[in-house]
Design a protein around this motif. Structure first.
Motif, PDB file in Angstrom:
ATOM      1  N   GLN A 110       0.813  -1.227   0.000  1.00 57.64           N
ATOM      2  CA  GLN A 110       0.000   0.000   0.000  1.00 57.64           C
ATOM      3  C   GLN A 110       0.845   1.276   0.000  1.00 57.64           C
ATOM      4  O   GLN A 110       0.513   2.245   0.683  1.00 57.64           O
ATOM      5  N   GLU A 148     -11.432   1.752   2.112  1.00 58.31           N
ATOM      6  CA  GLU A 148     -10.169   2.252   2.671  1.00 58.31           C
ATOM      7  C   GLU A 148     -10.240   3.736   3.024  1.00 58.31           C
ATOM      8  O   GLU A 148      -9.567   4.199   3.938  1.00 58.31           O
ATOM      9  N   TYR A 187     -13.992  -4.452   6.019  1.00 55.88           N
ATOM     10  CA  TYR A 187     -14.402  -4.720   4.639  1.00 55.88           C
ATOM     11  C   TYR A 187     -15.335  -5.927   4.582  1.00 55.88           C
ATOM     12  O   TYR A 187     -16.344  -5.908   3.879  1.00 55.88           O
TER      13      TYR A 187
END
Length: 303
Positions: free
Chosen positions: A218, A284, A291
């Motif tokens: 990420q 996010e 999630y």
């Protein structure tokens, strides 16, 4: 406590092709988190779906659950030459992730499969199982990620040396994967840029895994390379799909344009990956706690 009826309701969402793909993904990852034979049964039934992307994720989740009760269905998927290569590949990887030596012979058998992505995956899975056997008395290394990876991270910590190993196509694939996961665990911009270089070399399977790892890391530094790979129509759809999902996980504003540009891509697996990635981006960047909210949706369907 989760009831049998709640698991069934989540399973029904996963198996319903009329549901948005994003909702089916969230149901899938909810079942993965719940675990147990009922969750495995619901996930296994969905292999009759016509979405290669969904079936790829089914196999991935079964491997991550590390429950040997999933072995028979994964072996069936690996053997089924009517399944898409990316689905068979993920079934082979999942068998390696479960880590039961009983599948060594079947993995060796498919290590020479005519589909190169399947063959390479099974070769890696064999190496992982053999590595586990050789290191069975050692405590498992605790890394920053909770995933079960197709290779253990290398013990080397120098990013420059790891980059050299990652990009050295003369090295065995298992060793390059070990460098890949060590770079991911090292983190930071230098490691992200080194990994992004891997999007331009090696097999489609290797580049696909690079995309996956960059999604875990990420780091925004990899966004230009991921976006470029996603936009490259001549690239293997397996690679483009993983780059799309990585952009969704990185979830910076620079990712949005790339994903929106491909929601109508001619390749189904790419456009579906962009749909799912946009949902991940929303998660996010939003206030949601998790999630995998399938249980929450079942208990509060109006929310």
């Amino acid at each position: 406590m989760v009831t049998e009826q709640e698991v069934e309701a989540i399973g029904q969402t996963l198996g319903d092709p009329q549901q948005p793909l994003q909702a089916r993904f969230r149901a899938l990852f909810t079942l993965r988190g719940l675990g147990g034979p009922d969750a495995i049964a619901w996930i296994s039934r969905a292999f009759s779906d016509d979405s290669a992307l969904l079936k790829h994720e089914l196999a991935y989740c079964l491997g991550q659950m590390q429950d040997r009760r999933a072995i028979p269905v994964l072996v069936d998927v690996l053997r089924d030459t009517h399944q898409e290569p990316m689905v068979r590949h993920e079934a082979g990887e999942a068998l390696g992730a479960i880590g039961d030596p009983e599948v060594l012979e079947i993995l060796k058998q498919y290590s020479t499969d005519p589909v190169v992505e399947v063959a390479e995956t099974c070769q890696l899975a064999v190496c992982r199982l053999q590595w586990l056997q050789q290191h069975s008395g050692e405590p498992a290394a605790a890394g920053p990620y909770l995933s079960v990876d197709p290779a253990p991270p290398a013990k080397e910590h120098d990013v420059g040396r790891l980059r050299e190993a990652l990009l050295d196509e003369a090295l065995p694939l298992f060793d390059r994967y070990r460098a890949m996961f060590a770079l991911r665990d090292a983190g930071g911009e230098e490691a992200a840029l080194a990994l992004a270089e891997g999007l331009h070399c090696g097999s489609a399977l290797f580049r696909h895994e690079i995309g996956y790892v960059l999604g875990q890391l990420q780091h925004e530094a990899a966004v230009p390379q991921l976006a470029a790979a996603l936009a490259q129509r001549t690239e293997n759809p397996m690679v483009r799909h993983e780059c799309a999902e990585a952009l969704g996980a990185i979830a910076r504003p620079t990712c949005l344009a790339a994903l929106r540009a491909h929601v109508a891509d001619p390749e189904r697996v790419v456009r579906e990956s962009c749909e799912v990635a946009l949902d991940m981006y929303e998660y996010e960047t939003g206030p949601a706690f998790q999630y995998a909210d399938g249980l929450e949706q079942v208990r509060s369907p109006s929310s």
